[in-house]
Design a protein around this motif. Structure first.
Motif, PDB file in Angstrom:
ATOM      1  N   CYS A 151      35.699  32.019  28.196  1.00 59.44           N
ATOM      2  CA  CYS A 151      37.052  32.537  28.381  1.00 59.44           C
ATOM      3  C   CYS A 151      38.013  31.645  27.612  1.00 59.44           C
ATOM      4  CB  CYS A 151      37.440  32.531  29.862  1.00 59.44           C
ATOM      5  SG  CYS A 151      36.661  33.797  30.835  1.00 59.44           S
ATOM      6  N   ALA A 162      42.868  32.342  31.371  1.00 56.84           N
ATOM      7  CA  ALA A 162      41.448  32.066  31.168  1.00 56.84           C
ATOM      8  C   ALA A 162      40.725  31.893  32.500  1.00 56.84           C
ATOM      9  CB  ALA A 162      41.277  30.818  30.303  1.00 56.84           C
ATOM     10  N   MET A 165      40.240  35.332  34.129  1.00 58.63           N
ATOM     11  CA  MET A 165      39.175  36.097  33.485  1.00 58.63           C
ATOM     12  C   MET A 165      37.802  35.570  33.903  1.00 58.63           C
ATOM     13  SD  MET A 165      40.321  37.008  29.568  1.00 58.63           S
ATOM     14  CE  MET A 165      40.475  35.290  29.033  1.00 58.63           C
ATOM     15  N   ALA A 166      37.674  34.250  33.948  1.00 59.87           N
ATOM     16  CA  ALA A 166      36.395  33.649  34.288  1.00 59.87           C
ATOM     17  C   ALA A 166      35.988  33.962  35.722  1.00 59.87           C
ATOM     18  CB  ALA A 166      36.457  32.135  34.072  1.00 59.87           C
ATOM     19  N   SER A 169      35.139  37.658  36.201  1.00 59.41           N
ATOM     20  CA  SER A 169      33.844  37.969  35.588  1.00 59.41           C
ATOM     21  C   SER A 169      32.706  37.519  36.497  1.00 59.41           C
ATOM     22  CB  SER A 169      33.715  37.287  34.226  1.00 59.41           C
ATOM     23  OG  SER A 169      34.703  37.736  33.329  1.00 59.41           O
ATOM     24  N   VAL A 184      35.697  27.872  30.554  1.00 53.53           N
ATOM     25  CA  VAL A 184      37.130  28.111  30.373  1.00 53.53           C
ATOM     26  C   VAL A 184      37.664  27.191  29.273  1.00 53.53           C
ATOM     27  CG1 VAL A 184      39.411  27.923  31.438  1.00 53.53           C
ATOM     28  CG2 VAL A 184      37.501  28.909  32.726  1.00 53.53           C
ATOM     29  N   LEU A 197      37.529  37.063  25.794  1.00 49.70           N
ATOM     30  CA  LEU A 197      36.436  36.857  26.748  1.00 49.70           C
ATOM     31  C   LEU A 197      35.138  37.382  26.162  1.00 49.70           C
ATOM     32  CD1 LEU A 197      35.147  36.321  29.575  1.00 49.70           C
ATOM     33  CD2 LEU A 197      35.953  38.603  30.235  1.00 49.70           C
ATOM     34  N   SER A 221      44.238  40.160  32.793  1.00 48.03           N
ATOM     35  CA  SER A 221      43.013  39.356  32.751  1.00 48.03           C
ATOM     36  C   SER A 221      41.889  40.012  33.529  1.00 48.03           C
ATOM     37  CB  SER A 221      43.289  37.957  33.321  1.00 48.03           C
ATOM     38  OG  SER A 221      44.297  37.304  32.606  1.00 48.03           O
ATOM     39  N   ALA A 225      38.143  41.364  32.193  1.00 42.12           N
ATOM     40  CA  ALA A 225      36.875  40.994  32.822  1.00 42.12           C
ATOM     41  C   ALA A 225      36.100  42.227  33.272  1.00 42.12           C
ATOM     42  CB  ALA A 225      37.130  40.067  34.003  1.00 42.12           C
TER      43      ALA A 225
END
Length: 306
Positions: A151, A162, A165-166, A169, A184, A197, A221, A225
């Motif tokens: 990310c 970031a 998103m991480a 996910s 990240v 990503l 974000s 993901a």
């Protein structure tokens, strides 16, 4: 003709010691006169927009593999955008497969670049081959042994783009019984705000399947993901041994290799069909699709035949 397309043509011309006419933005006719042999060396290009640096890198890569010496390419433009390979996917999915075919190459992201300002900096190094590329056979997906991700967010640390998103996910993958490790990266070097990503699955049989998406104004974000994870899981469920993008990216290298390459694709996209047609018409490679199975009998191009 877009700026990145012109740069790709000019790059081919430089490596092949050729000549171009009509290479201007908006040109309707372009004439390319190839020279004799392929030369390596150090090359630099600035696309001047957020045009895809990875598409330019993909263009010069097969030429550099058959050049007379090692090549180094410095390319400035966009690294993460829609409708083009991402630098992460190229690093983590495409290049590892090409290395298995015998290539020695390295790709570094020196600075991220996004739409609309670009300014990203990519460095590609390629050693010439000593012999033809080797074919690759990926006929069984096998069990997924690892899922990892990257990310990236530029100038967005306060918004935790970031990080969001991480975590999203990892959460979505866990809901499907898949434990993932997502890195990240907070960046402050890009010319503008942006994000990207990538999630990659590696199987016990050595298959690599990836999915990715770039950030965009209005694209949350969590939605990035969701798109990336769902795309990856969709491709895995088909039993494919390549993802939907790798499926067409491998075709040129398989066509240049010596022997038969075989792999399973998630679906026969327009890109797959057009690339198979091109390597048949231009290189004379024999290609076949049976269901989701692609077979390519490469021409076995040797370095002294370039």
């Amino acid at each position: 003709m877009r700026p990145q397309h012109l740069e790709a043509l000019r790059a081919c011309c430089m490596l092949s010691k050729g000549h171009l006419e009509g290479d201007e933005v908006g040109s309707q006719e372009i004439y390319y006169f190839p020279g004799k042999g392929l030369r390596g060396g150090s090359f630099s290009w600035d696309i001047g927009t957020a045009g895809s640096t990875t598409m330019l890198a993909f263009t010069v890569l097969p030429l550099a593999l058959f050049a007379d010496k090692e090549s180094s390419f410095s390319i400035v433009g966009g690294l993460f955008q829609d409708f083009a390979p991402s630098a992460f996917h190229m690093q983590e999915v495409l290049f590892p497969l090409i290395r298995r075919m015998g290539a020695e190459l390295d790709l570094k992201i020196l600075r991220p670049g996004y739409v609309p300002e670009g300014g990203g900096h990519l460095q590609l190094k390629v050693k010439p081959l000593n012999g033809p590329l080797e074919p690759i056979r990926l006929l069984k997906q096998g069990k997924v042994k690892e899922v990892r991700g990257i990310c990236l967010a530029s100038h967005l640390e306060e918004q935790k783009v970031a990080e969001r998103m991480a975590r999203q996910s990892e959460k979505l993958l866990m809901e499907h019984g898949v434990r993932a490790r997502v890195q990240v990266i907070e960046d402050a070097t890009a010319l503008q705000k942006g994000a990207a990503l990538l999630v990659v699955a590696e199987t016990e049989t050595g298959c690599l399947l990836g999915a990715d998406q770039a950030g965009k104004r209005g694209r949350r974000s969590e939605n990035i993901a969701r798109f990336v994870v769902s795309s990856l899981l969709e491709d895995i469920r088909t039993g494919a041994t390549t993802d939907r993008h790798l499926a067409d990216q491998l075709i040129l290298f398989a066509a240049l290799a010596e022997g038969r390459t075989e792999y399973l694709i998630p679906m026969a996209t327009d890109h797959v069909q057009s690339n198979l047609w091109l390597v048949q018409k231009i290189l004379g490679a024999k290609t076949e699709i049976q269901g989701n199975l692609i077979r390519i009998d490469g021409i076995g191009l040797k370095p002294n035949e370039k």
